[in-house]
Write a protein that holds these residues in place. Structure first.
Motif, PDB file in Angstrom:
ATOM      1  N   PRO A 741      -4.847  26.064  -9.848  1.00 56.74           N
ATOM      2  CA  PRO A 741      -5.260  27.333 -10.476  1.00 56.74           C
ATOM      3  C   PRO A 741      -5.549  27.146 -11.960  1.00 56.74           C
ATOM      4  O   PRO A 741      -4.930  26.324 -12.639  1.00 56.74           O
ATOM      5  N   ALA A 742      -6.496  27.908 -12.451  1.00 62.48           N
ATOM      6  CA  ALA A 742      -6.906  27.823 -13.858  1.00 62.48           C
ATOM      7  C   ALA A 742      -7.015  29.231 -14.426  1.00 62.48           C
ATOM      8  O   ALA A 742      -8.117  29.749 -14.618  1.00 62.48           O
ATOM      9  N   PRO A 743      -5.885  29.893 -14.704  1.00 58.53           N
ATOM     10  CA  PRO A 743      -5.942  31.274 -15.228  1.00 58.53           C
ATOM     11  C   PRO A 743      -6.498  31.378 -16.635  1.00 58.53           C
ATOM     12  O   PRO A 743      -6.779  32.478 -17.111  1.00 58.53           O
ATOM     13  N   GLY A 744      -6.656  30.228 -17.332  1.00 55.65           N
ATOM     14  CA  GLY A 744      -7.236  30.225 -18.664  1.00 55.65           C
ATOM     15  C   GLY A 744      -7.865  28.871 -18.953  1.00 55.65           C
ATOM     16  O   GLY A 744      -7.662  27.906 -18.213  1.00 55.65           O
ATOM     17  N   PRO A 745      -8.642  28.772 -20.026  1.00 55.78           N
ATOM     18  CA  PRO A 745      -9.309  27.496 -20.322  1.00 55.78           C
ATOM     19  C   PRO A 745      -8.320  26.368 -20.567  1.00 55.78           C
ATOM     20  O   PRO A 745      -8.590  25.225 -20.205  1.00 55.78           O
ATOM     21  N   ASP A 746      -7.176  26.663 -21.193  1.00 55.78           N
ATOM     22  CA  ASP A 746      -6.190  25.603 -21.429  1.00 55.78           C
ATOM     23  C   ASP A 746      -5.608  25.107 -20.104  1.00 55.78           C
ATOM     24  O   ASP A 746      -5.420  23.901 -19.910  1.00 55.78           O
ATOM     25  N   ALA A 747      -5.312  26.069 -19.216  1.00 54.65           N
ATOM     26  CA  ALA A 747      -4.788  25.670 -17.909  1.00 54.65           C
ATOM     27  C   ALA A 747      -5.827  24.868 -17.138  1.00 54.65           C
ATOM     28  O   ALA A 747      -5.492  23.916 -16.424  1.00 54.65           O
ATOM     29  N   ALA A 748      -7.103  25.218 -17.290  1.00 56.22           N
ATOM     30  CA  ALA A 748      -8.158  24.466 -16.622  1.00 56.22           C
ATOM     31  C   ALA A 748      -8.209  23.038 -17.145  1.00 56.22           C
ATOM     32  O   ALA A 748      -8.363  22.086 -16.374  1.00 56.22           O
ATOM     33  N   ALA A 749      -8.079  22.874 -18.466  1.00 52.67           N
ATOM     34  CA  ALA A 749      -8.106  21.529 -19.062  1.00 52.67           C
ATOM     35  C   ALA A 749      -6.922  20.704 -18.573  1.00 52.67           C
ATOM     36  O   ALA A 749      -7.064  19.506 -18.284  1.00 52.67           O
ATOM     37  N   GLU A 750      -5.757  21.341 -18.487  1.00 50.35           N
ATOM     38  CA  GLU A 750      -4.563  20.626 -18.021  1.00 50.35           C
ATOM     39  C   GLU A 750      -4.736  20.203 -16.565  1.00 50.35           C
ATOM     40  O   GLU A 750      -4.366  19.096 -16.169  1.00 50.35           O
ATOM     41  N   ALA A 751      -5.294  21.099 -15.748  1.00 53.18           N
ATOM     42  CA  ALA A 751      -5.525  20.763 -14.339  1.00 53.18           C
ATOM     43  C   ALA A 751      -6.499  19.594 -14.202  1.00 53.18           C
ATOM     44  O   ALA A 751      -6.307  18.700 -13.376  1.00 53.18           O
ATOM     45  N   ALA A 752      -7.536  19.580 -15.029  1.00 52.91           N
ATOM     46  CA  ALA A 752      -8.512  18.490 -14.968  1.00 52.91           C
ATOM     47  C   ALA A 752      -7.881  17.163 -15.351  1.00 52.91           C
ATOM     48  O   ALA A 752      -8.194  16.121 -14.769  1.00 52.91           O
ATOM     49  N   ARG A 753      -6.983  17.198 -16.367  1.00 53.54           N
ATOM     50  CA  ARG A 753      -6.307  15.950 -16.747  1.00 53.54           C
ATOM     51  C   ARG A 753      -5.428  15.454 -15.598  1.00 53.54           C
ATOM     52  O   ARG A 753      -5.312  14.239 -15.373  1.00 53.54           O
TER      53      ARG A 753
END
Length: 944
Positions: A741-753
């Motif tokens: 899940p990516a509820p925000g851009p920071d969470a999306a970046a963390e998920a991608a890493r």
């Protein structure tokens, strides 16, 4: 302390154990639990049992039941002690009971899982299969109550009862001690017990139809004195058809002097009860309000079956539907089966019967086609159409509301009927689709079955038909019927066209079609029609308008002798000879028959334009002489024919019936259906297998499913959370690509890493899910900068993250996006579906469907059967994808829903199939209490 036998009834009356059944001889009986109110019935029943049967039951002389016995045999707790009775006319004809016992053979309660079982059948009803039917039902009751094993003690001389147990197909253990045979058997159904049950079902239901179609005597109830009216018309039709049995005219309005009088030479009576001789079949044509009295008289008189022509039942509204239910209940209580109500009637052209108990004024010629229709109007059209085309029938049933006898029963009868080679059915509803497809598959393996389904797009069940609801669209039902070998056509005209070809010609061994005739234009039209219907036409041969009948014979002989040709279509238009005279169509028909007779292994069809008399001449080719050899038909594979057989004399060519069509498209369509059916027959001979996979954790999946269902109290079931769905699928070797899940851009970046670049960013909101065309998906994001930019674009375009529910997922190898689904339909069972994701499946309906379980061959055919399949195999130079991996996925999903009926829906979308391997990017699973499987329980007639 009370023992189990002393306790009062612990359960309410189990009405769901009640059932109507068909016995071995085709009669019916009702099975129900025995209650305290049955004391007098039990005593009366026991008094009619012979001393020998009583001795076999109690191992000692036992002339009468004591009051204590009667109490014990009529008071049950419906758990540890259960008794069932088979009844006819409300009276017992047989009983069975079980008593739960422990390892010492003493009365017990759960968790003891063994019971002692015993039967008693009235001598007059022995040999009718009553005991074997009761065993199926008492075994189902026992399994429901947690009993897993039956024990029975039988005297060695009681060979009939020993045979009932040994023939049932269960795993058994036998011992002999103290002069008694002890049988122990597990109640878990086995492949053999199921096969035994279905074989008995086929014989019983087929026999029940045979009793209706081959009566030795017929009473028509409702015959008026004046000419006209339904009853008088049916009586006239029976007389003029040459019915070989006894006929009786019945009308309660006749005066006392009527008994012994005659109407049109037929004995007349005021009631069926006044007829001294046995009556096998009663045709009822009285107003609906008088039908119950007529049925009661028939039942008391011992009539074996009814054809109810009377209207005013289910087709007339709520009150009519209740009247229809009561009609069925009343008839079955007397052991009778019903065709109707609102029926058109029955016909049997066999010379031993010659029965026309219908509203059709003219009996069809004798032939090899069996016809069933649920509509009187369609029945008239089909009978007329077949008659005009020169086709004969073996039997016909116009069932009307088909409240009792249905198409399934006719399939059971025609399966073993030696006089029927092809079956045609017009169905407006299919009352038990699961059973219909099973019977159709078995029948189609030896005899073609052509079906037209009416009311398929309206979604409206015809009034008068009581059927299970199905959620499947018509296209899916049609695909499932074709999987079962059914030749599914759209119109009654196409049904007649196909039936004529299948009844008179052998099956083609392939799709290669020779075309010849005296019209170049008609030949080209035929060629185009062949291409459009998936056939492989050879270049048309133009004989020119100057061709003589002898030229046609020569050309047809050459075409049939060509090893590269599997079938031939002959086109013929009017021609004028050199002397100015038009050649007689009879001459052309004779020459064509002679050529076809020389190569009986290949089918021939004729297209004629304005050639009056040609169709009739060709249709008249099939001789009905008793000594005429049978023509090669679709029952005989082309491979089995003898192409090098010695040439028959000219007179023998009369046996070859060549179907004629007024348009090329109709002939080609009929031939195309024959080609597809022949291909199905060849494939059905080697159906493949359901593979085993070592990495499947069936028991672990079952435990997890039980845990998940236990947490939810909604009887409709639950849709699993993604994590639970993915875990369950992994147990069947179906990994789902992780999405974070990516509820925000920071969470999306963390998920991608966490996942590693490149990644995909996509929304999971219901209105955007799986809709890449709407812009809700961003692919191949190589770094954080691209990811954050894509995230901003999505939220700017479609809304807040809370609305979009975005997720991040690692990229997978490019390939073809597909979708795999499975659903449990309450009527049809488990259905597996496959197609390309997006527009092909959703907009164009390009989806393949198969009933579960799916074999390896069926999985391969699913992948190849969709119109867009070329995209999977390298269309226009693209690289082929890994279809073996796709077929394996289909089989794993099939195994999941087949092993666990609680899994009522699975959706894998998209499944990206690459050159090597595939990736499941999203999945959903729904669980629910398993729906009832009426095809696995004991034999029963549909409830009313």
């Amino acid at each position: 302390m009370q023992t189990p036998s002393d306790q009062q009834d612990r359960h309410d009356y189990p009405s769901h154990w009640e059932a109507d059944v068909v016995l071995r001889d085709g009669g019916t009986a009702r099975i129900r639990p025995i209650t305290a109110e049955d004391a007098d019935r039990l005593v009366s029943f026991y008094e009619q049992v012979s001393d020998e049967s009583k001795y076999y039951r109690f191992f000692a002389p036992y002339p009468r039941l004591s009051a204590k016995d009667v109490h014990r045999f009529t008071h049950h707790d419906q758990v540890d002690r259960v008794g069932l009775a088979a009844t006819v006319g409300g009276e017992f004809i047989a009983t069975v009971r079980y008593d739960r016992i422990d390892e010492r053979g003493m009365a017990a309660s759960a968790p003891a899982d063994e019971a002692e079982v015993a039967f008693l059948v009235q001598d007059a009803h022995q040999g009718r299969g009553v005991a074997s039917t009761l065993l199926e039902h008492i075994a189902a009751v026992a399994r429901e109550r947690g009993i897993r094993r039956f024990a029975a003690e039988v005297l060695p001389a009681n060979t009939k009862m020993i045979k009932v147990f040994t023939d049932a197909g269960y795993q058994q253990k036998r011992s002999f001690e103290d002069g008694v045979v002890r049988l122990e058997f597990d109640l878990e159904p086995t492949d053999r017990s199921l096969a035994v049950q279905r074989a008995r079902e086929q014989r019983a239901e087929g026999r029940s139809v045979q009793r209706l179609l081959t009566p030795g005597s017929v009473a028509v109830i409702g015959v008026g004195r004046a000419v006209g009216g339904v009853g008088r018309s049916v009586l006239t039709n029976l007389r003029e058809s040459g019915f070989t049995g006894r006929l009786y005219a019945v009308n309660s309005a006749f005066g006392e002097e009527a008994d012994g009088a005659h109407i049109d030479g037929v004995p007349a009576h005021r009631s069926v009860a006044a007829i001294e001789e046995p009556v096998d079949l009663a045709v009822i044509a009285v107003p609906a309000e008088r039908v119950p009295q007529a049925v009661a008289e028939c039942g008391e008189r011992g009539v074996r079956g009814l054809v109810v022509l009377s209207a005013g039942y289910g087709e007339s509204g709520r009150l009519g539907r209740e009247r229809q239910r009561e009609l069925v209940r009343q008839a079955r209580s007397y052991g009778m089966r019903i065709i109707g109500p609102n029926a058109f009637g029955v016909i049997n052209t066999s010379p031993e019967t010659r029965l026309n108990a219908s509203l059709a004024p003219q009996s069809p010629a004798r032939g090899r086609i069996g016809l069933f229709t649920q509509s009187g109007a369609i029945g008239i059209a089909l009978l007329s159409g077949l008659h005009r085309r020169g086709a004969g029938l073996s039997t016909f049933v116009g069932s009307g509301n088909r409240a009792d006898v249905s198409g399934n029963d006719l399939l059971q009868y025609w399966f073993e009927d030696p006089d029927t080679d092809v079956t045609l059915m017009y169905l407006e509803t299919i009352g038990n689709p699961r059973k219909f497809t099973r019977l159709a598959r078995r029948s189609a393996a030896t005899k073609p079955l052509v079906v037209v389904q009416g009311a398929r797009h309206s979604g409206i069940t015809p009034t008068g038909h009581a059927v299970q609801a199905t959620r499947l669209p018509h296209a899916t039902v049609s695909a499932l019927l074709r999987q079962a070998g059914v030749i599914r056509v759209d119109t009654v005209t196409e049904m007649v066209d196909a039936g004529l070809l299948l009844a008179g010609q052998p099956l083609p061994s392939g799709p290669r079609v020779g075309i010849l005739g005296n019209s170049e234009s008609l030949g080209l039209l035929t060629y185009d029609a062949c291409v459009a219907d998936g056939l492989r036409p050879l270049p048309p041969r133009d004989l020119t308008t100057g061709a003589t009948p002898a030229d046609f014979r020569t050309a047809l002989t050459e075409a049939l002798s060509d090893d590269g040709c599997d079938a031939v279509i002959v086109n013929a238009i009017p021609w004028v000879g050199e002397d100015g005279a038009t050649t007689d169509p009879e001459t052309l028909a004779t020459e064509l028959r002679a050529a076809a007779a020389g190569c009986p292994a290949k089918p021939v069809a004729v297209v004629h334009v304005e050639l009056g008399g040609l169709a009739e001449a060709l249709a008249a080719a099939a001789s009905t002489r008793p000594d005429a050899p049978a023509p090669p038909t679709s029952r005989q594979p082309a491979e089995a024919a003898a192409p090098d057989a010695p040439e028959e004399p000219a007179a023998a060519t009369e046996q070859y019936r060549i179907p004629a069509y007024p348009a090329a498209e109709r002939a080609v369509r009929a031939l195309s259906e024959a080609v597809k059916y022949a291909q199905w027959r060849r494939e059905a001979a080697e159906p493949g297998r359901v593979p085993e996979y070592d990495d499947i954790d069936e028991s672990g999946a079952a435990g997890r499913i039980a845990e998940l269902l236990a947490k939810d109290d909604d009887p409709r079931g639950l849709t699993l959370a993604p994590a639970d769905a993915h875990e369950l699928l992994r147990r069947y070797g179906i990994p789902v690509r992780q999405a974070l899940p990516a509820p925000g851009p920071d969470a999306a970046a963390e998920a991608a890493r966490t996942l590693g670049y490149p990644v995909a960013l996509k929304t999971t909101a219901p209105h955007l899910r799986h809709r890449a065309d709407l812009g809700g998906v961003r692919l191949d994001l190589a770094d954080e900068e691209q990811l954050r930019r894509a995230y901003q674009e999505l939220t700017d375009a479609f809304g807040s993250p809370a609305e979009l529910r975005p997720v991040v997922q690692g990229m997978v190898p490019r390939g073809v996006d597909t979708v795999v689904r499975a659903v449990i339909d309450p009527a049809a069972g488990a259905v597996l579906s496959f197609g390309l994701a997006g527009a092909p499946s959703e907009l164009l309906g390009d989806t393949a469907h198969r009933l579960v379980p799916v074999t390896d061959r069926e999985a391969g055919s699913m992948v190849r059967s969709i119109r867009t399949a070329p995209l999977l195999f390298g269309w226009r130079g693209s690289a082929p994808v890994d279809t073996p991996a796709l077929e394996e996925l289909l089989q794993r999903v099939s195994r999941l829903v087949d092993d666990h009926p609680e899994v009522v829906a699975v959706s894998l979308e998209p499944v990206v199939v690459a050159q090597r391997g595939l990736s499941v990017l999203d999945a959903s699973v729904r669980l629910a209490p398993p729906p009832a499987r009426d095809d696995l329980g004991p034999r029963t007639l549909p409830g009313y």
